[in-house]
Design an enzyme around this catalytic site. Sequence first.
Site, PDB file in Angstrom:
ATOM      1  N   LYS A 170     -11.770 -33.402  14.721  1.00 13.05           N
ATOM      2  CA  LYS A 170     -12.070 -34.744  14.178  1.00 13.05           C
ATOM      3  C   LYS A 170     -12.721 -34.490  12.817  1.00 13.05           C
ATOM      4  O   LYS A 170     -13.900 -34.136  12.741  1.00 13.05           O
ATOM      5  CB  LYS A 170     -13.021 -35.477  15.128  1.00 13.05           C
ATOM      6  CG  LYS A 170     -13.040 -36.993  15.004  1.00 13.05           C
ATOM      7  CD  LYS A 170     -13.350 -37.558  13.641  1.00 13.05           C
ATOM      8  CE  LYS A 170     -14.819 -37.591  13.295  1.00 13.05           C
ATOM      9  NZ  LYS A 170     -15.059 -38.153  11.922  1.00 13.05           N
ATOM     10  N   GLY A 201     -10.554 -40.232  12.400  1.00 12.31           N
ATOM     11  CA  GLY A 201     -11.269 -41.388  12.948  1.00 12.31           C
ATOM     12  C   GLY A 201     -12.730 -41.393  12.564  1.00 12.31           C
ATOM     13  O   GLY A 201     -13.195 -40.520  11.816  1.00 12.31           O
ATOM     14  N   GLY A 207     -15.404 -39.187  17.108  1.00 14.22           N
ATOM     15  CA  GLY A 207     -16.290 -38.019  17.193  1.00 14.22           C
ATOM     16  C   GLY A 207     -17.071 -38.031  18.494  1.00 14.22           C
ATOM     17  O   GLY A 207     -17.151 -37.023  19.209  1.00 14.22           O
ATOM     18  N   GLU A 245     -24.060 -26.524  12.835  1.00 12.73           N
ATOM     19  CA  GLU A 245     -24.416 -26.117  11.471  1.00 12.73           C
ATOM     20  C   GLU A 245     -24.973 -27.363  10.807  1.00 12.73           C
ATOM     21  O   GLU A 245     -24.221 -28.300  10.529  1.00 12.73           O
ATOM     22  CB  GLU A 245     -23.180 -25.642  10.699  1.00 12.73           C
ATOM     23  CG  GLU A 245     -22.504 -24.419  11.271  1.00 12.73           C
ATOM     24  CD  GLU A 245     -23.334 -23.157  11.118  1.00 12.73           C
ATOM     25  OE1 GLU A 245     -24.290 -23.151  10.314  1.00 12.73           O
ATOM     26  OE2 GLU A 245     -23.033 -22.183  11.817  1.00 12.73           O
ATOM     27  N   CYS A 279     -24.840 -27.445   2.121  1.00 11.97           N
ATOM     28  CA  CYS A 279     -25.961 -27.373   3.061  1.00 11.97           C
ATOM     29  C   CYS A 279     -26.873 -26.183   2.752  1.00 11.97           C
ATOM     30  O   CYS A 279     -28.070 -26.241   2.993  1.00 11.97           O
ATOM     31  CB  CYS A 279     -25.464 -27.326   4.493  1.00 11.97           C
ATOM     32  SG  CYS A 279     -24.149 -26.146   4.750  1.00 11.97           S
ATOM     33  N   GLU A 371     -33.539 -33.063   2.973  1.00 13.30           N
ATOM     34  CA  GLU A 371     -32.270 -32.696   2.344  1.00 13.30           C
ATOM     35  C   GLU A 371     -31.747 -33.893   1.547  1.00 13.30           C
ATOM     36  O   GLU A 371     -31.560 -34.974   2.093  1.00 13.30           O
ATOM     37  CB  GLU A 371     -31.257 -32.299   3.418  1.00 13.30           C
ATOM     38  CG  GLU A 371     -29.957 -31.808   2.840  1.00 13.30           C
ATOM     39  CD  GLU A 371     -29.003 -31.263   3.887  1.00 13.30           C
ATOM     40  OE1 GLU A 371     -28.697 -31.986   4.849  1.00 13.30           O
ATOM     41  OE2 GLU A 371     -28.556 -30.114   3.733  1.00 13.30           O
TER      42      GLU A 371
HETATM   43  P1  NDP Z   1     -22.627 -36.869   9.456  1.00 14.47           P
HETATM   44  O1  NDP Z   1     -23.457 -35.906  10.180  1.00 14.47           O
HETATM   45  O2  NDP Z   1     -22.694 -38.304   9.852  1.00 14.47           O
HETATM   46  O3  NDP Z   1     -21.064 -36.459   9.529  1.00 14.47           O
HETATM   47  C1  NDP Z   1     -20.532 -35.224   9.905  1.00 14.47           C
HETATM   48  C2  NDP Z   1     -19.378 -35.427  10.887  1.00 14.47           C
HETATM   49  O4  NDP Z   1     -19.862 -35.981  12.115  1.00 14.47           O
HETATM   50  C3  NDP Z   1     -18.310 -36.408  10.397  1.00 14.47           C
HETATM   51  O5  NDP Z   1     -17.039 -36.002  10.875  1.00 14.47           O
HETATM   52  C4  NDP Z   1     -18.744 -37.682  11.067  1.00 14.47           C
HETATM   53  O6  NDP Z   1     -17.737 -38.672  11.153  1.00 14.47           O
HETATM   54  C5  NDP Z   1     -19.154 -37.174  12.429  1.00 14.47           C
HETATM   55  N1  NDP Z   1     -20.022 -38.083  13.176  1.00 14.47           N
HETATM   56  C6  NDP Z   1     -20.852 -39.061  12.696  1.00 14.47           C
HETATM   57  N2  NDP Z   1     -21.481 -39.682  13.719  1.00 14.47           N
HETATM   58  C7  NDP Z   1     -21.044 -39.102  14.873  1.00 14.47           C
HETATM   59  C8  NDP Z   1     -21.322 -39.296  16.250  1.00 14.47           C
HETATM   60  N3  NDP Z   1     -22.185 -40.230  16.657  1.00 14.47           N
HETATM   61  N4  NDP Z   1     -20.687 -38.510  17.145  1.00 14.47           N
HETATM   62  C9  NDP Z   1     -19.829 -37.552  16.761  1.00 14.47           C
HETATM   63  N5  NDP Z   1     -19.512 -37.328  15.475  1.00 14.47           N
HETATM   64  C10 NDP Z   1     -20.124 -38.082  14.527  1.00 14.47           C
HETATM   65  O7  NDP Z   1     -22.938 -36.721   7.917  1.00 14.47           O
HETATM   66  P2  NDP Z   1     -22.858 -37.829   6.761  1.00 14.47           P
HETATM   67  O8  NDP Z   1     -21.497 -37.818   6.214  1.00 14.47           O
HETATM   68  O9  NDP Z   1     -23.368 -39.145   7.264  1.00 14.47           O
HETATM   69  O10 NDP Z   1     -23.903 -37.257   5.700  1.00 14.47           O
HETATM   70  C11 NDP Z   1     -25.287 -37.569   5.831  1.00 14.47           C
HETATM   71  C12 NDP Z   1     -26.152 -36.399   5.497  1.00 14.47           C
HETATM   72  O11 NDP Z   1     -25.838 -35.312   6.370  1.00 14.47           O
HETATM   73  C13 NDP Z   1     -25.984 -35.802   4.120  1.00 14.47           C
HETATM   74  O12 NDP Z   1     -26.741 -36.475   3.166  1.00 14.47           O
HETATM   75  C14 NDP Z   1     -26.473 -34.404   4.328  1.00 14.47           C
HETATM   76  O13 NDP Z   1     -27.878 -34.403   4.259  1.00 14.47           O
HETATM   77  C15 NDP Z   1     -26.035 -34.071   5.736  1.00 14.47           C
HETATM   78  N6  NDP Z   1     -24.767 -33.302   5.765  1.00 14.47           N
HETATM   79  C16 NDP Z   1     -24.846 -31.970   5.984  1.00 14.47           C
HETATM   80  C17 NDP Z   1     -23.695 -31.214   5.959  1.00 14.47           C
HETATM   81  C18 NDP Z   1     -23.727 -29.748   6.206  1.00 14.47           C
HETATM   82  O14 NDP Z   1     -22.850 -29.035   5.701  1.00 14.47           O
HETATM   83  N7  NDP Z   1     -24.643 -29.245   6.999  1.00 14.47           N
HETATM   84  C19 NDP Z   1     -22.381 -31.802   5.661  1.00 14.47           C
HETATM   85  C20 NDP Z   1     -22.403 -33.224   5.483  1.00 14.47           C
HETATM   86  C21 NDP Z   1     -23.573 -33.924   5.531  1.00 14.47           C
HETATM   87  P3  NDP Z   1     -17.618 -39.737   9.937  1.00 14.47           P
HETATM   88  O15 NDP Z   1     -17.059 -38.977   8.804  1.00 14.47           O
HETATM   89  O16 NDP Z   1     -16.711 -40.785  10.455  1.00 14.47           O
HETATM   90  O17 NDP Z   1     -18.990 -40.256   9.665  1.00 14.47           O
END
Ligand code: NDP
Length: 464
Positions: A170, A201, A207, A245, A279, A371
Site C-alpha cells: 500500500k 489507497g 493501510g 522505520e 527521515c 521532526e
Molecule cells: P504517514 O505516516 O501518515 O504516512 C505513511 C504511510 O502510512 C502512507 O502510506 C499512509 O497512507 C499510511 N497510513 C496513514 N495512516 C494510516 C493508518 N491509520 N493505517 C495504516 N497506514 C496508514 O505520514 P504523512 O504522509 O502523514 O507525513 C507526516 C509526517 O510523517 C511527516 O511530516 C514526517 O514527519 C513523517 N514522515 C516520516 C517518513 C519517514 O521516512 N520516516 C516518511 C513520511 C513522513 P496515506 O498516504 O494515504 O496517508
Amino acid sequence: MKPHDGMYIDGDWRPAAGSGTIDVVNPADEQVFATVPAGTADDVDAAVRAARAAFRGWAATPPAERAARIAALRDVLAARSEEIAETVTAELGAPLAFSRAVHAGLPVAVAGSYAELAAAHPFEERIGNSTVLHEPVGVVGAITPWNYPLHQIVAKVAPALAAGCTVVLKPAEDTPLVAQLFAEAVHEAGLPAGVFNLVTGLGPVAGQALAAHEDVDLVSFTGSTAVGRQIAATAGAAVKRVALELGGKSANVVLPGADLAKAVNVGVANVMSNTGQTCSAWTRMLVHRERYEEAVALAVTAAAKYVPGERIGPVVNARQHERVLGYIAKGVEEGARLVAGGTEVPRTRGYWVSPTVFADVTAEMTIAQEEIFGPVLSILAYEDEEDALRIANGTVYGLAGAVWAGDDAAAVAFARRMDTGQVDINGGRFNPLAPFGGYKQSGVGRELGPHGLTEYLQTKSLQF
Ligand code: NDP
C-alpha cells in the site's frame, strides 16, 4: 507511464472493488494530473489471498532462482529509470537531476544488492546437533511513504522477495504512480503471479485494512511515529511481526578540530536534499561556542545555493506545506534567530518553502525536538563534549547522525556514545548495504543489506 485504473493483484491489473479515486497532484503547481483508484478492504483482502496462494511456491523456489528474478527486476528498473525520474518529479516535485540520481538510481542499487544477497545468504546453518533453517515469515504487508517513494518500496519488497516472502504493497496516496510503475516492472521481470501485489489507497482505509488483516504475517511500515504507533498496536493485537522505520531529529556534531567549512557545507546539503523530506536528515547542527558564529555564516552562504525550482523542489502537499511553515513560525515565536529563509514563500502557486536556517536554537525549543520534514536547519551551540552529547541524545528519536572531528578516532569515540542507528564519520559515504533503522522512537528493525533480509526470516531448528 499511463496510470492504471485498477489494482495489480495475482499477476494482473484487476478492476478496483470500489469506485473511489485519488487525485495525483503536482506539488510544483498544484495541478491534478492523474487519478488512481482508492482501494478498499475488499481489494486488500483479494491481494492478501493472492499473496497467500503464491507463498508456498515462492518460498520453495531455490534462492538462486529468486535472485535471478530480482536481478531481472533491477534490470527493468534500470532500463526505465528516465521514466521513473520523470514520474517522481511530477508527483513529488523533486528537481529532475535529483530524481535521476537518487529516486531512480538508489532503487536500482538496492534491488541489485538483494539479487546478490538472495543468492549468497546462508538460509541454513549447523549449530551443534541442530540444523537451523532461516525460513520466510510469510505474507508481508508493506506500507510506504512518499518521501523516497520508489526507494521505500524497493527497500521492503526486494529483501522480502529475497527471503521467499510474498508481498502486498500500500504506497502513499501522494505518490501512487511510481508504485504502479514498479508493479509493471515486477510483471515485466517475470515474477510469478501473486508474489507481489499492489493496492493503492488511503492510509486509514487500505493501510489500516492491510495492517489488521489476519492473514498478513509481518507488517513493514515507514512513515510518521504517530501512525507507526497505531500500526504496532493493531499488529500487536494479532501477534504479528512489525518493522517500523519512523521519524528522526538527527544531530550533526562538529567537534573542535573538525574541518568546519566541510562539516557545515555537507551538513546543509544533507538537510536541503529532497527539500528536507528525509527521515535521516541531520536537522540539528551542533557547533562549539567558540566557532559558532563562523559556522552560522557558512551555513547562510551554503543555504543560499539552494534556489527553489533549481536545486530544491517544493514540499509534497498542502498539509506538509502548512506544517513546515507552522514550524518556522514557531521557531521565530520561541526566540530562535532566523538567519536564512522564513515563512515568506518563494512562489505563490505550489507548495514552496524557502531554505531556512535558524541560529541560537536551544535544545528544548520545538524546532530542536520535533521532526519538521522540510528544508529547515537548526544550529545549536554547545560548551564542551559532554554538553554536545547531552544535546545530541536529547530527543525521543535516534535514527542517524554525523560526527566531524580532527581525526576519525575522535569522531568514532563520540559516535559510540550516541543513541542512534547510523552515524557518518567525517563525511563517510552512504552505504546501501549498511543496516538502516532507529533507536528509541525512530523505529524497530533494520532495512538494507543482509540485516534488512533477516527481518523477513524466521528460525526453525532441527535436532539430529
Ligand atoms: P504517514 O505516516 O501518515 O504516512 C505513511 C504511510 O502510512 C502512507 O502510506 C499512509 O497512507 C499510511 N497510513 C496513514 N495512516 C494510516 C493508518 N491509520 N493505517 C495504516 N497506514 C496508514 O505520514 P504523512 O504522509 O502523514 O507525513 C507526516 C509526517 O510523517 C511527516 O511530516 C514526517 O514527519 C513523517 N514522515 C516520516 C517518513 C519517514 O521516512 N520516516 C516518511 C513520511 C513522513 P496515506 O498516504 O494515504 O496517508
